[in-house]
Design an enzyme around this catalytic site. Structure first.
Site, mmCIF file in Angstrom:
data_model
loop_
_atom_site.group_PDB
_atom_site.id
_atom_site.type_symbol
_atom_site.label_atom_id
_atom_site.label_comp_id
_atom_site.label_asym_id
_atom_site.label_seq_id
_atom_site.Cartn_x
_atom_site.Cartn_y
_atom_site.Cartn_z
ATOM 1 C CG PHE A 128 -1.439 -4.495 -8.895
ATOM 2 C CD1 PHE A 128 -1.912 -3.552 -7.990
ATOM 3 C CD2 PHE A 128 -0.424 -4.125 -9.766
ATOM 4 C CE1 PHE A 128 -1.371 -2.262 -7.954
ATOM 5 C CE2 PHE A 128 0.118 -2.833 -9.729
ATOM 6 C CZ PHE A 128 -0.363 -1.906 -8.822
ATOM 7 C CG ASP A 213 -1.760 -6.939 -16.212
ATOM 8 O OD1 ASP A 213 -0.586 -6.900 -16.621
ATOM 9 O OD2 ASP A 213 -2.182 -6.231 -15.274
ATOM 10 C CE LYS A 242 5.797 -3.987 -12.507
ATOM 11 N NZ LYS A 242 4.407 -4.258 -12.214
HETATM 12 C C1 LIG Z 1 3.219 -3.355 -12.129
HETATM 13 C C2 LIG Z 1 1.966 -3.868 -12.732
HETATM 14 C C3 LIG Z 1 1.044 -3.014 -13.357
HETATM 15 C C4 LIG Z 1 1.190 -1.515 -13.351
HETATM 16 O O1 LIG Z 1 2.362 -1.083 -13.960
HETATM 17 P P1 LIG Z 1 2.886 0.414 -13.682
HETATM 18 O O2 LIG Z 1 4.064 0.539 -14.625
HETATM 19 O O3 LIG Z 1 3.270 0.486 -12.245
HETATM 20 O O4 LIG Z 1 1.793 1.343 -14.023
HETATM 21 C C5 LIG Z 1 -0.053 -3.584 -13.967
HETATM 22 N N1 LIG Z 1 -0.248 -4.911 -13.950
HETATM 23 C C6 LIG Z 1 0.605 -5.757 -13.365
HETATM 24 C C7 LIG Z 1 0.355 -7.220 -13.400
HETATM 25 C C8 LIG Z 1 1.735 -5.265 -12.709
HETATM 26 O O5 LIG Z 1 2.571 -6.110 -12.094
#
Ligand SMILES: *Cc1c(COP(=O)(O)O)cnc(C)c1O
Length: 399
Positions: A128, A213, A242
């Site tokens: 994701f 990521d 985050k």
């Molecule tokens: C939450 C998340 C995203 C996207 O972040 P947003 O602030 O919602 O755009 C991307 N990669 C990972 C692994 C995530 O957990």
């Protein structure tokens, strides 16, 4: 009827107040937070240092465009560079934008080297990366792509943990590999150190970039500043968000200096990204996370959580099918529907937890969690398993 888009299956619960590990709803009921607003509230709720940083920043300039120097942004960027592999930072407002910057940086690096056809990125199933058109293509989840027209081209998907499946996708067009060291949304799957090392070696062999990521698993959650540190490798680009703002919208793309060198004026931008308010708070978050002993304590609590989950798995083998994750990003694959379990924990036991893919109950408490909090959460999950068993037995007796 709500005026809002129906994009979320929302509960009626609204929180009025938060303190440390706890949230209080409109009726004054308290909840133990093992959700952290999806790994965002790294320092819990109402952290005095963050609150005073926000108040102090409110009395100064809230916003200036990125065409001016923003001292708090310079300072946060330099501190991230000093603390990590990176030489260069671009600030965003979200995780998806951090990933967009990472993808554009990788593609642009090869374009500037005279290899414009080298734009393909190998990502992974179950990953994701966000909800923009680019990041849903990177994630490759068909449920998120359906109905939104043609997917952004240039992404292929290998199997996490299977190096041969990655090798099979490498072509002269491949510019990078993109992976979450611990998949969050997809099912709390931690990559092995061997696999991460294999990806690094493959990138070196073919001159490709390794993009990580760490939006969910980074910023201390696994007990190291970045989750990749457990594998001893060095990435080329890392996306974070985050926890970096502790609840204030902030993200960042970190890169090696030569990789980011072609991102000159005109190539990329963001109106808000890294504005004075956001980066003042980012600096306050970093004060806490980089304070001596903080990450050691997170690591110790991550181990405690793992140990307590193993005890739970032994006691409830019919409910706990598998333990997943790393440190304070842990998951339990359970036998009953996870969405029902999340609602049950919230409504009957006052515990906030999350679901993840593959019917996994995701536990991601603020990094300030104590062992007493962990024991309390385990007690609540055990009580939920007991209640499910009692209901099943009663239903059996009734029929
Ligand atoms: C939450 C998340 C995203 C996207 O972040 P947003 O602030 O919602 O755009 C991307 N990669 C990972 C692994 C995530 O957990």
């Amino acid at each position: 009827m709500s005026a809002l888009y129906g994009t979320y299956a929302r509960s009626d619960l609204a929180f009025e107040r938060g303190e440390g590990m706890r949230l209080y709803d409109q009726h004054g009921r308290d909840y133990l937070d093992f959700h952290s607003g999806v790994a965002v509230n790294a320092l819990g709720h109402g952290d005095p240092h963050l609150v005073s940083a926000l108040k102090a920043a409110a009395d100064k300039v809230w916003h200036t465009a990125n065409t001016f120097t923003i001292p708090e942004q310079e300072r946060l960027g330099q501190r991230l560079v000093d603390a990590t592999f990176a030489d260069s930072v671009f600030f965003t407002n979200s995780g998806a934008e951090a990933l967009e910057c990472a993808i554009k940086t990788a593609r642009h690096y090869f374009w500037a080297k005279g290899e414009p056809d080298r734009y393909e990125i190998i990502a992974f199933t179950g990953s994701f990366h966000g909800r923009t058109l680019g990041t849903i293509a990177a994630g490759g989840n068909p449920d998120y792509l359906e109905g939104f027209g043609p997917a952004v081209p240039g992404f292929k998907h290998a199997q996490p943990g299977d190096l041969d499946s990655v090798k099979a996708l490498v072509t002269p067009q491949t510019c990078a590999i993109l992976i979450e060291p611990v998949q969050g949304e997809g099912g709390v799957t931690a990559m092995s150190a061997e696999f991460m090392q294999g990806l690094r070696a493959l990138c070196d062999e073919h001159g490709m970039l390794l993009i990580l990521d760490e939006v969910q698993c980074g910023f201390g959650r696994t007990g190291r500043f970045f989750a990749y540190e457990w594998s001893g490798i060095t990435p080329d680009i890392v996306a974070v968000a985050k926890a970096i703002g502790g609840g204030f919208p902030l993200g960042a793309c970190l890169a090696r200096g030569d990789v980011a060198a072609s991102m000159v004026p005109g190539t990329h931008g963001s109106t808000y990204g890294g504005n004075p308010l956001a980066t003042a708070i980012g600096n306050a978050v970093l004060d806490r996370i980089l304070a001596p002993g903080f990450l050691d304590q997170v690591n110790a609590m991550g181990r405690k959580l793992t140990w307590h989950l193993q005890q739970l798995a032994q006691k409830y083998p019919d409910h706990v099918l598998e333990l997943r994750g790393k440190g304070l990003l842990s998951g339990i694959k359970i036998a009953t529907p996870v969405r029902d379990m999340v609602a049950r924990l919230r409504e009957d036991h006052g515990l906030l937890a999350m679901s993840a893919g593959d019917n996994v109950l995701r536990l991601l408490p603020p990094l300030i969690v104590s062992e007493a909090d962990i024991e309390e959460a385990m007690g609540k999950i055990a009580a939920a398993f007991d209640a499910i068993e009692a209901e099943t037995a009663a239903n059996g007796a009734a029929s």
